[in-house]
Design a protein around this motif. Structure first.
Motif, short mmCIF file in Angstrom:
data_model
loop_
_atom_site.label_atom_id
_atom_site.label_comp_id
_atom_site.label_asym_id
_atom_site.label_seq_id
_atom_site.Cartn_x
_atom_site.Cartn_y
_atom_site.Cartn_z
N CYS A 1 -20.77 27.04 1.14
CA CYS A 1 -20.96 25.68 0.67
C CYS A 1 -22.16 25.68 -0.27
O CYS A 1 -23.22 26.20 0.08
N HIS A 2 -22.01 25.12 -1.46
CA HIS A 2 -23.11 25.01 -2.40
C HIS A 2 -24.02 23.85 -2.01
O HIS A 2 -23.61 22.93 -1.29
N ASP A 3 -25.25 23.88 -2.46
CA ASP A 3 -26.22 22.83 -2.12
C ASP A 3 -25.75 21.45 -2.57
O ASP A 3 -25.92 20.47 -1.85
N ASP A 4 -25.15 21.35 -3.76
CA ASP A 4 -24.65 20.07 -4.26
C ASP A 4 -23.53 19.52 -3.37
O ASP A 4 -23.46 18.33 -3.10
N GLU A 5 -22.65 20.40 -2.92
CA GLU A 5 -21.55 19.99 -2.05
C GLU A 5 -22.08 19.51 -0.70
O GLU A 5 -21.62 18.50 -0.17
N LEU A 6 -23.06 20.22 -0.16
CA LEU A 6 -23.65 19.82 1.11
C LEU A 6 -24.37 18.47 0.98
O LEU A 6 -24.28 17.62 1.87
N GLN A 7 -25.05 18.26 -0.12
CA GLN A 7 -25.72 16.98 -0.37
C GLN A 7 -24.71 15.84 -0.44
O GLN A 7 -24.92 14.77 0.14
N ASN A 8 -23.60 16.03 -1.14
CA ASN A 8 -22.55 15.01 -1.20
C ASN A 8 -21.94 14.74 0.17
O ASN A 8 -21.66 13.60 0.52
N ALA A 9 -21.74 15.79 0.96
CA ALA A 9 -21.17 15.63 2.29
C ALA A 9 -22.09 14.81 3.18
O ALA A 9 -21.63 14.00 3.99
N ARG A 10 -23.38 14.98 3.03
CA ARG A 10 -24.35 14.21 3.82
C ARG A 10 -24.45 12.77 3.33
O ARG A 10 -24.65 11.86 4.13
N LYS A 11 -24.31 12.56 2.02
CA LYS A 11 -24.40 11.20 1.47
C LYS A 11 -23.14 10.39 1.73
O LYS A 11 -23.22 9.18 1.88
N ASP B 1 -16.62 10.52 -2.89
CA ASP B 1 -17.93 9.90 -3.07
C ASP B 1 -17.81 8.39 -3.32
O ASP B 1 -16.72 7.82 -3.24
N GLY B 2 -18.92 7.74 -3.63
CA GLY B 2 -18.95 6.30 -3.85
C GLY B 2 -18.18 5.83 -5.07
O GLY B 2 -17.87 4.65 -5.20
N ASN B 3 -17.88 6.74 -6.01
CA ASN B 3 -17.11 6.41 -7.21
C ASN B 3 -15.66 6.83 -7.09
O ASN B 3 -14.97 6.95 -8.10
N ASN B 4 -15.18 7.09 -5.88
CA ASN B 4 -13.82 7.56 -5.61
C ASN B 4 -13.50 8.88 -6.30
O ASN B 4 -12.36 9.13 -6.69
N LYS B 5 -14.48 9.73 -6.45
CA LYS B 5 -14.29 11.07 -7.00
C LYS B 5 -14.24 12.06 -5.85
O LYS B 5 -15.02 11.99 -4.90
N VAL B 6 -13.32 13.01 -5.94
CA VAL B 6 -13.15 14.01 -4.89
C VAL B 6 -14.12 15.16 -5.13
O VAL B 6 -14.34 15.58 -6.26
N PHE B 7 -14.71 15.65 -4.04
CA PHE B 7 -15.58 16.83 -4.12
C PHE B 7 -15.24 17.76 -2.96
O PHE B 7 -14.81 17.32 -1.90
N ALA B 8 -15.38 19.05 -3.20
CA ALA B 8 -15.14 20.05 -2.16
C ALA B 8 -16.40 20.18 -1.32
O ALA B 8 -17.51 20.23 -1.84
N ILE B 9 -16.24 20.20 0.01
CA ILE B 9 -17.38 20.37 0.90
C ILE B 9 -17.55 21.86 1.20
O ILE B 9 -18.61 22.42 1.02
N PHE B 10 -16.50 22.51 1.68
CA PHE B 10 -16.49 23.97 1.86
C PHE B 10 -15.07 24.44 1.91
O PHE B 10 -14.15 23.69 2.03
#
Length: 65
Positions: free
Chosen positions: A19-29, A56-65
Motif C-alpha cells: 500500500c502506498h502512503d497516498d492510498e493509506l491516507q485516502n483509506a483513513r480519510k 473519496d469525497g469527490n466520488n473518485k475511486v482509489f485503490a487501497i491495497f
C-alpha cells in the motif's frame, strides 16, 4: 509449494500486501465505503489477486491495497 518458500526452513509465504502512503491516507480519510474484488488464478503459479478499493469525497475511486 517450493515456490512459496521464504528461506531454507519450513516457512511459507501465505500473503503479500502493499500500500502506498497516498492510498493509506485516502483509506483513513474516507473509511465509509470499501469494496473487495478477488480474481482467482491470475499468475503463472495460479495464485489469487485481491484488490481493495474505496471512494473519496469527490466520488473518485482509489485503490487501497
Amino acid at each position: 509449494r517450493k515456490l512459496l518458500k521464504v528461506g531454507d526452513d519450513d516457512k511459507m509465504l501465505v500473503a503479500f500486501v502493499w500500500c502506498h502512503d497516498d492510498e493509506l491516507q485516502n483509506a483513513r480519510k474516507f473509511p465509509e465505503f470499501w469494496a473487495c474484488d478477488t480474481t482467482f488464478g491470475v499468475t503463472k503459479e495460479q495464485r489469487n489477486l485481491l484488490l481493495v478499493a474505496g471512494i473519496d469525497g469527490n466520488n473518485k475511486v482509489f485503490a487501497i491495497f
